[in-house]
Scaffold this motif. Structure first.
Motif, mmCIF file in Angstrom:
data_model
loop_
_atom_site.group_PDB
_atom_site.id
_atom_site.type_symbol
_atom_site.label_atom_id
_atom_site.label_comp_id
_atom_site.label_asym_id
_atom_site.label_seq_id
_atom_site.Cartn_x
_atom_site.Cartn_y
_atom_site.Cartn_z
ATOM 1 N N MET A 196 0.931 -1.201 -0.057
ATOM 2 C CA MET A 196 0.110 0.064 -0.019
ATOM 3 C C MET A 196 0.860 1.225 0.023
ATOM 4 S SD MET A 196 -3.262 0.597 2.709
ATOM 5 C CE MET A 196 -3.323 2.307 2.772
ATOM 6 N N THR A 197 0.407 2.242 -0.703
ATOM 7 C CA THR A 197 1.338 3.559 -0.743
ATOM 8 C C THR A 197 0.974 4.325 0.665
ATOM 9 O OG1 THR A 197 -0.498 4.547 -2.092
ATOM 10 C CG2 THR A 197 1.251 3.784 -3.466
ATOM 11 N N GLU A 198 2.129 5.163 0.619
ATOM 12 C CA GLU A 198 1.899 6.069 1.977
ATOM 13 C C GLU A 198 0.786 6.851 1.774
ATOM 14 O OE1 GLU A 198 4.075 8.425 4.951
ATOM 15 O OE2 GLU A 198 4.148 6.359 4.079
ATOM 16 N N PRO A 199 0.010 7.169 2.833
ATOM 17 C CA PRO A 199 -1.240 8.087 2.797
ATOM 18 C C PRO A 199 -0.809 9.397 2.728
ATOM 19 C CG PRO A 199 -0.761 7.085 4.866
ATOM 20 C CD PRO A 199 0.401 6.527 4.181
ATOM 21 N N LEU A 200 -1.755 10.302 1.899
ATOM 22 C CA LEU A 200 -1.538 11.531 1.800
ATOM 23 C C LEU A 200 -1.307 12.355 3.264
ATOM 24 C CD1 LEU A 200 -1.595 13.569 -0.347
ATOM 25 C CD2 LEU A 200 -4.139 13.919 -0.048
ATOM 26 N N LEU A 201 -2.269 11.859 4.194
ATOM 27 C CA LEU A 201 -2.278 12.607 5.339
ATOM 28 C C LEU A 201 -2.297 11.532 6.466
ATOM 29 C CD1 LEU A 201 -2.437 15.645 6.786
ATOM 30 C CD2 LEU A 201 -4.902 14.840 7.152
ATOM 31 N N LYS A 202 -1.420 11.624 7.422
ATOM 32 C CA LYS A 202 -1.193 10.796 8.610
ATOM 33 C C LYS A 202 -1.035 11.458 9.991
ATOM 34 C CE LYS A 202 1.036 6.551 9.609
ATOM 35 N NZ LYS A 202 2.045 5.569 9.282
ATOM 36 N N ILE A 203 -2.245 11.109 10.597
ATOM 37 C CA ILE A 203 -2.106 11.737 12.258
ATOM 38 C C ILE A 203 -1.702 10.750 13.112
ATOM 39 C CG2 ILE A 203 -3.431 13.064 13.903
ATOM 40 C CD1 ILE A 203 -5.108 14.320 11.522
ATOM 41 N N GLU A 221 -5.626 7.928 9.119
ATOM 42 C CA GLU A 221 -5.082 8.172 7.831
ATOM 43 C C GLU A 221 -6.016 8.575 6.703
ATOM 44 O OE1 GLU A 221 -3.298 4.384 6.761
ATOM 45 O OE2 GLU A 221 -1.821 4.509 8.372
ATOM 46 N N LEU A 222 -5.745 9.359 5.880
ATOM 47 C CA LEU A 222 -6.284 9.716 4.684
ATOM 48 C C LEU A 222 -5.493 9.445 3.524
ATOM 49 C CD1 LEU A 222 -8.998 11.505 3.643
ATOM 50 C CD2 LEU A 222 -7.578 13.378 3.814
ATOM 51 N N ASN A 223 -6.136 8.769 2.632
ATOM 52 C CA ASN A 223 -5.706 8.285 1.296
ATOM 53 C C ASN A 223 -6.154 9.504 0.113
ATOM 54 O OD1 ASN A 223 -4.439 6.267 2.176
ATOM 55 N ND2 ASN A 223 -6.216 5.213 2.001
ATOM 56 N N LEU A 277 1.389 14.244 9.709
ATOM 57 C CA LEU A 277 2.353 14.075 8.537
ATOM 58 C C LEU A 277 1.522 14.313 7.042
ATOM 59 C CD1 LEU A 277 3.921 10.847 9.634
ATOM 60 C CD2 LEU A 277 4.886 12.985 9.484
ATOM 61 N N PHE A 278 1.871 15.304 6.590
ATOM 62 C CA PHE A 278 1.276 15.661 5.325
ATOM 63 C C PHE A 278 2.276 15.127 4.278
ATOM 64 C CE2 PHE A 278 0.736 18.777 1.466
ATOM 65 C CZ PHE A 278 -0.133 18.098 1.078
ATOM 66 N N GLN A 279 1.892 14.213 3.470
ATOM 67 C CA GLN A 279 3.059 13.828 2.582
ATOM 68 C C GLN A 279 4.352 13.286 3.021
ATOM 69 O OE1 GLN A 279 2.556 16.998 -0.413
ATOM 70 N NE2 GLN A 279 1.418 15.450 -1.978
ATOM 71 N N GLY A 280 4.461 12.956 4.389
ATOM 72 C CA GLY A 280 5.572 12.569 5.139
ATOM 73 C C GLY A 280 6.204 13.595 5.679
ATOM 74 N N ASN A 281 5.889 15.036 5.604
ATOM 75 C CA ASN A 281 6.325 15.969 6.488
ATOM 76 C C ASN A 281 5.510 16.346 7.630
ATOM 77 O OD1 ASN A 281 8.426 16.473 4.860
ATOM 78 N ND2 ASN A 281 7.059 17.346 3.247
ATOM 79 N N ASP A 282 6.292 16.482 8.778
ATOM 80 C CA ASP A 282 5.292 16.961 10.020
ATOM 81 C C ASP A 282 4.872 18.445 9.904
ATOM 82 O OD1 ASP A 282 4.311 16.977 12.322
ATOM 83 O OD2 ASP A 282 5.841 16.312 13.485
ATOM 84 N N MET A 283 3.683 18.633 9.975
ATOM 85 C CA MET A 283 3.010 20.030 9.859
ATOM 86 C C MET A 283 3.119 20.696 11.172
ATOM 87 S SD MET A 283 -0.004 19.773 7.197
ATOM 88 C CE MET A 283 -0.059 21.538 7.221
ATOM 89 N N ALA A 284 3.130 19.664 12.324
ATOM 90 C CA ALA A 284 3.265 20.362 13.510
ATOM 91 C C ALA A 284 4.520 21.082 14.030
ATOM 92 C CB ALA A 284 3.054 19.441 14.764
ATOM 93 N N GLN A 285 5.745 20.728 13.097
ATOM 94 C CA GLN A 285 7.048 21.268 13.296
ATOM 95 C C GLN A 285 7.225 22.210 12.287
ATOM 96 O OE1 GLN A 285 8.652 20.209 15.869
ATOM 97 N NE2 GLN A 285 7.021 18.657 16.360
ATOM 98 N N MET A 286 6.294 22.379 11.234
ATOM 99 C CA MET A 286 6.730 23.760 10.198
ATOM 100 C C MET A 286 6.562 24.954 10.739
ATOM 101 S SD MET A 286 5.061 22.415 6.962
ATOM 102 C CE MET A 286 5.149 20.757 5.986
ATOM 103 N N ASN A 287 7.562 25.763 10.141
ATOM 104 C CA ASN A 287 7.357 27.297 10.542
ATOM 105 C C ASN A 287 6.320 27.908 9.734
ATOM 106 O OD1 ASN A 287 8.391 27.873 8.026
ATOM 107 N ND2 ASN A 287 10.333 27.977 8.761
ATOM 108 N N SER A 288 6.043 29.297 10.049
ATOM 109 C CA SER A 288 4.805 29.972 9.390
ATOM 110 C C SER A 288 4.791 30.027 8.055
ATOM 111 C CB SER A 288 4.419 31.089 10.018
ATOM 112 O OG SER A 288 5.782 31.871 10.116
#
Lengths: 290, 328
Positions: B1-8, B31-33, B72-83
């Motif tokens: 199975m492919t990586e989900p688009l959004l993974k919480i 998970e959201l595909n 995780l949005f496409q593997g990147n953690d949005m909680a850690q992103m800067n503005s």
């Protein structure tokens, strides 16, 4: 059968709606007409009635109407009508530029305080309060006497003592609007803070600020007259306040010399206030009937 | 199975209250595909909107914060992103529509300007192209006479039309995810159906995954592929829509379904009484306790439910956080 959706909506921009509300306030329309006349005098007058207003043209203290001088002459024998016409431009310019200074400082401080909250707000609002508790006339007199009584300094002094009111209104509007859903929606759309402040929130916060700015023009003219009356004025520039100030000592012998510019100030400020009142009607959504 | 688009993963969101930190979202994973519609269901105050705001990075400042977990949005953690990283995603890759169409458009700009603005900001389009595209989008959300309506101000449109404009703005940049936070709550029933149809059709056309937040079970059954039932900040039940509705494994889900008449069976002459879920959602202060938060309203509750938080019990695709899940 026509669908309701197919009927083209009557295109009414917020501007056309506001101008209709303004036109309904007859006093405001009258005020606007008078104000436009005064502005026309200030612009066209010096061309129609040329010459240096400071030239001595006749015997001092010639009463109005005599010797062909419609407004008479002042204590130095200068033509009062010429002074009045040239002074219109100066007084209006001071009024408008002082209002611009006031609104620029007020909007910047109020917008930043209302948008960012926290320590930014604390700092800016303490600063605002500091300026608010200073006695305005005294403070502006200090500025003018310290840095010289040039037109620029007088304008700046008036702006510096008047901005807190605008800052408070702006902050209050920002605090209200920043919580509205379209601001959240704009954030969710990836809008930067700077843009959020100036293109999303500010246009919605403008109506009360515009009204305040219009009234500021009037009070700045009055303020300048007050300073001039106390002698804090540029003696080389003929503003209405300056005419009153320089003829102050002869008020008992030649009362017309202070009355004439005094009435000019009165009419102008009244006209501006009426226009401000009309703008309030036009821009205040609570008074708008749909 | 492919990586989900959004993974919480194990998301915990805390709100600062006078009495201390309260978890409004407690240990949420999902998970959201791509192209899928996921639905969040639950009563008011269950943390549905908070989850959406957390994904967008729009939690109320100084009050709400992500205490734990990853988005995780496409593997990147949005909680850690800067503005600035977040701004590049908002409105472009993930966009959102709100509950109140009457107030979510800026009243001083025409709808065309507001649609074109997004295109210019994220796609770098020039004024003329953006305007052209805005007309196409307005047409795509089925506003008749789009060419004329594009210069309307929001107050000249009805609620349904404004929500269509919101959808046009949200879909302008062909986002990968569209979060719809109760998009039809403020609209009347016939318009609701139209908006749902529109969302479903456009979602299919553009391949946009939709997170639909609602308390309308009927809408879920019609729209969604999978659903998450939220209760008091916790995931009560999770799974594909059809099995969850036909055989709920959590008493809360069961209660929600029995509130809606036409979900139960074909309409017949016989009209069974509708049952409601008794009681109310517990207060925020008690959200952190180690117990089943639904116990006070549950007809199956016993001492175990009141003293220990139930784990997730898996039934095939479906999972339920209930000690009695196998009895239901």
């Amino acid at each position: 059968m026509t669908q309701i959706d197919d009927i083209p909506a009557k295109a009414r921009s917020p501007f056309s709606e506001a101008s209709e509300m303004f036109r309904r306030n007859h006093a405001a329309v009258a005020g606007l007409v008078v104000l436009l006349l005064i502005v026309a005098v200030a612009i066209i007058g010096p061309m129609v009635y040329p010459g240096d207003p400071f030239d001595m043209v006749w015997v001092p203290f010639t009463p109005p109407g005599e010797e062909g001088y419609l407004m008479g002459t002042d204590y130095l024998g200068r033509d009062l009508l010429s002074l009045l016409i040239h002074g219109a431009k100066v007084s209006l310019t001071i009024g408008v530029s002082a209002a611009v200074v006031t609104v620029s400082i007020g909007i910047t401080v109020g917008a930043l305080a209302g948008f960012y909250r926290g320590w930014v707000e604390e700092l800016l609002m303490r600063l605002t309060e500091f300026f608010q508790v200073l006695p305005t006339l005294l403070f502006s007199m200090v500025i003018v006497s310290l840095f010289g009584a040039s037109l620029f300094m007088i304008t700046l002094a008036i702006g510096l003592v008047s901005w807190p009111a605008v800052a408070r209104i702006t902050r209050a509007e920002f605090m209200r609007i920043r919580e509205l859903e379209y601001v959240t929606a704009a954030r969710a759309g990836g809008v930067k803070n700077g843009k959020l402040i100036f293109s999303v929130i500010l246009p919605n916060a403008l109506p009360p600020i515009i009204v305040q700015a219009a009234l500021m023009v009037g009070s700045a003219i009055l303020f300048e007259a007050g300073l001039s009356f106390l002698g804090l004025t540029d003696p080389n520039v003929a503003s209405w306040g300056q005419i009153i100030g320089s003829n102050r000592e002869y008020i008992l012998d030649a009362s017309y010399a202070v009355t004439v510019p005094g009435v000019a100030i009165f009419i102008t400020v009244l006209a501006i206030s009426l226009v401000g009142d009309g703008l309030n009607d036009a821009l205040n959504p609570k008074l708008r009937q749909r | 199975m492919t990586e989900p688009l959004l993974k919480i993963e194990n998301l915990r969101i805390e709100l600062a209250l006078r009495s201390g930190q309260a978890p409004v979202i407690d240990d949420l994973s999902l998970e959201l595909n791509a192209g899928e519609t996921l639905s969040f269901v639950g009563e008011s105050g269950c943390g549905k909107s908070m989850t959406a705001l957390a994904i967008m990075g729009l939690l109320p400042e100084k009050v709400g914060s992500i205490a734990q977990g990853r988005i995780l949005f496409q593997g990147n953690d949005m909680a850690q992103m800067n503005s600035s990283q977040l701004r590049a995603i908002r409105g472009n890759e993930i966009s959102m529509i709100f509950q109140e169409p009457m107030t979510s458009l800026n009243p001083v700009y025409t709808v065309g300007e507001q649609i074109a603005e997004v295109l210019r900001r994220h796609k770098g389009m020039n004024k003329r192209d953006a305007w052209k595209r805005a007309i196409e989008l307005l047409d795509a959300v089925r506003i008749p006479n789009a060419k004329a309506r594009i210069s309307d101000y929001p107050h000249q449109m009805s609620g349904g039309q404004r929500q269509r404009v919101m959808i046009a703005i949200a879909l302008a940049c062909s986002p990968k995810i569209l979060i719809a936070d109760e998009p039809t709550t403020a609209l009347d029933v016939t318009v609701q159906a139209q908006i749902f149809d529109l969302l479903r059709d456009l979602g299919r056309e553009t391949g946009t995954a939709i997170i639909l937040i609602t308390h309308d079970m009927g809408a879920v059954a019609e729209m969604a592929d999978r659903m998450v039932v939220m209760y008091a900040g916790r995931k009560a039940e999770y799974g594909p829509v059809a099995p969850v509705i036909s055989h709920p494994r959590h008493p809360y889900t069961k209660g929600l379904i029995s509130c809606v008449p036409h979900l139960l069976a074909e309409l017949t002459e016989e009209r069974p009484d509708l049952t409601e879920v008794p009681g109310i959602v517990p207060s925020l202060d008690s959200f952190g306790v180690d117990a089943c938060l639904f116990a006070s309203r549950c007809y199956l509750a016993d001492d175990k439910c009141r003293s220990k938080r139930p784990p997730e019990i898996v039934f095939g695709d479906q999972s339920s956080a209930c000690w009695k899940a196998d009895q239901i």
